[in-house]
Scaffold this motif. Structure first.
Motif, PDB file in Angstrom:
ATOM      1  N   ALA A  28       4.784  69.637 -92.929  1.00 41.06           N
ATOM      2  CA  ALA A  28       5.579  68.633 -93.566  1.00 41.06           C
ATOM      3  C   ALA A  28       6.227  67.519 -92.360  1.00 41.06           C
ATOM      4  N   LEU A  38       5.828  63.873 -92.477  1.00 41.08           N
ATOM      5  CA  LEU A  38       6.971  62.553 -91.996  1.00 41.08           C
ATOM      6  C   LEU A  38       7.053  61.606 -91.023  1.00 41.08           C
ATOM      7  N   VAL A  86       3.144  66.096 -98.169  1.00 42.08           N
ATOM      8  CA  VAL A  86       4.399  65.290 -97.770  1.00 42.08           C
ATOM      9  C   VAL A  86       3.828  63.923 -97.369  1.00 42.08           C
ATOM     10  N   ARG A 115       5.765  60.123 -99.214  1.00 46.00           N
ATOM     11  CA  ARG A 115       6.494  59.156 -98.185  1.00 46.00           C
ATOM     12  C   ARG A 115       5.912  57.754 -98.405  1.00 46.00           C
TER      13      ARG A 115
END
Length: 396
Positions: free
Chosen positions: A202, A206, A254, A258
């Protein structure tokens, strides 16, 4: 002659990959079957336990490269998962949970009925829950498939992987506790490492999109950045004893949310992904021993049939509730048959952690070999019958 042997040994993997690639191209052209089925056959034939052309699986960097290849595929799978869709249509997730648990229960009771020890039966049941993302993603990309069945298969495959890794880690923790009577070590080697793997993936999900936004040109640079990040994440997972399977899947999941898209022309990571895919399937099949495959063949056939039945019925039972026909639900369940590469790499990771009980899983070797060849064919036919494979639509 003594000087020639090291040279031939160093050429073993490049030659095996070249032979497998040629076999895949000609095999697909002549038969219409997926290329990866031929990659698996070549890897099995050249393995150290068969013709002996390739070295033992734990020799050299082949295992690490195979994990990188698998990581790229898992990242792509995670990148294609839409959590909003699962929230909107929760019956897809319910069907995945039901078919996975049904498979676990069925395989456990079948294995014990064949006289398999309890711990081995639990490991076998946990592994049987999974669907190989390497096979699923590769065949879907190769057939350029799209549609309701395709999307469900991708989402259910990701869910199966997470559930199988979780169940397998719980069984490994039980094995560690029973062997060493160390509860702390058992928990650390199962749930904690799994949670840290998810968190690490994760963080990458990010950080990499944030880095790309800093370049002000995310669409052009994203493919290379994601490939490098996957390689780094797999290396970190190896160094920290984490699960590269869960970490790379979490990374892709993830990163998708984004909202940094990588070019559709680079699906599968282009030539790099193609090359590493050949190595992955050759490596996976080369780890198998024909004697173990033969010894577990009867149980393997029963497990394959039971697994196909539970997954098909599990998905089909919730077909109407999730918005598709019974027929498409059944085809989505059938398409979850591939298992091979996922199982092999998970067993390799367990062996590196000292879980020597995996050597007893002869039936796993047989199941793996059966689905190494037939798994890609099964999902290909399911996509054809669902009329979601453009190239073969007329053949359906």
């Amino acid at each position: 002659m003594p000087d020639l042997l090291p040279i031939l040994t160093s050429l073993a993997w490049p030659l095996a990959i070249a032979i497998a690639w040629i076999a895949g191209e000609f095999g697909q052209r002549w038969t219409g079957l997926p290329r990866i089925s031929f990659y698996g056959l070549v890897g099995f034939a050249l393995g150290s336990s068969q013709l002996g052309v390739l070295p033992a699986p734990d020799a050299g960097a082949a295992s690490m490269l195979a994990d990188v290849a698998f990581g790229l595929i898992l990242f792509e799978l995670g990148y294609r998962i839409n959590l909003r869709w699962l929230r909107t249509n929760p019956w897809i997730g319910v069907s995945g949970l039901v078919e996975s648990l049904s498979t676990f229960v069925a395989v456990y009771f079948i294995a014990t009925a064949f006289g398999t020890p309890q711990l081995t039966s639990l490991m076998l049941a946990a592994l049987a829950m999974a669907t190989s993302p390497a096979t699923v993603v590769r065949v879907i990309n190769e057939q350029r498939s799209s549609g309701q069945v395709t999307e469900r298969v991708l989402h259910l495959t990701a869910q199966n992987c997470v559930l199988a890794v979780f169940a397998f880690n719980v069984v490994v923790a039980f094995w560690i506790f029973r062997t060493f009577e160390d509860l702390g070590d058992a928990i650390w080697n199962s749930l904690v490492l799994l949670a840290v793997s998810i968190l690490t993936g994760a963080v990458f999900g990010l950080a990499v999109p944030a880095l790309l936004r800093g370049f002000k040109n995310p669409r052009q640079d994203a493919t290379v950045a994601f490939a490098l990040a996957v390689i780094l994440l797999v290396a970190l997972s190896y160094a920290g004893g984490l699960s590269p399977v869960v970490a790379t899947l979490a990374f892709g999941l993830v990163a998708r949310h984004r909202r940094v898209a990588y070019s559709q022309a680079q699906r599968g990571f282009g030539a790099l992904g193609e090359l590493l895919t050949v190595l992955l399937f050759v490596f996976a099949a080369s780890t198998l021993d024909w004697e173990k495959v033969a010894a577990g063949s009867v149980l393997a056939v029963v497990i394959v049939l039971a697994r196909l039945l539970t997954k098909t019925l599990g998905v089909m039972a919730f077909a109407h509730l999730s918005g598709i026909s019974w027929r498409k639900g059944a085809l989505a369940g059938v398409a979850l048959a591939p298992l091979s590469v996922f199982v092999i790499l998970l067993l390799e990771h367990a062996r590196l952690r000292g879980v020597h009980v995996v050597e007893e899983l002869r039936s796993v070797a047989a199941v793996t070999m059966l689905l190494e060849v037939f798994g890609p064919i099964i999902i290909q036919r399911a996509l054809v019958w669902a009329r979601e494979a453009p190239e073969l639509r007329h053949a359906a």
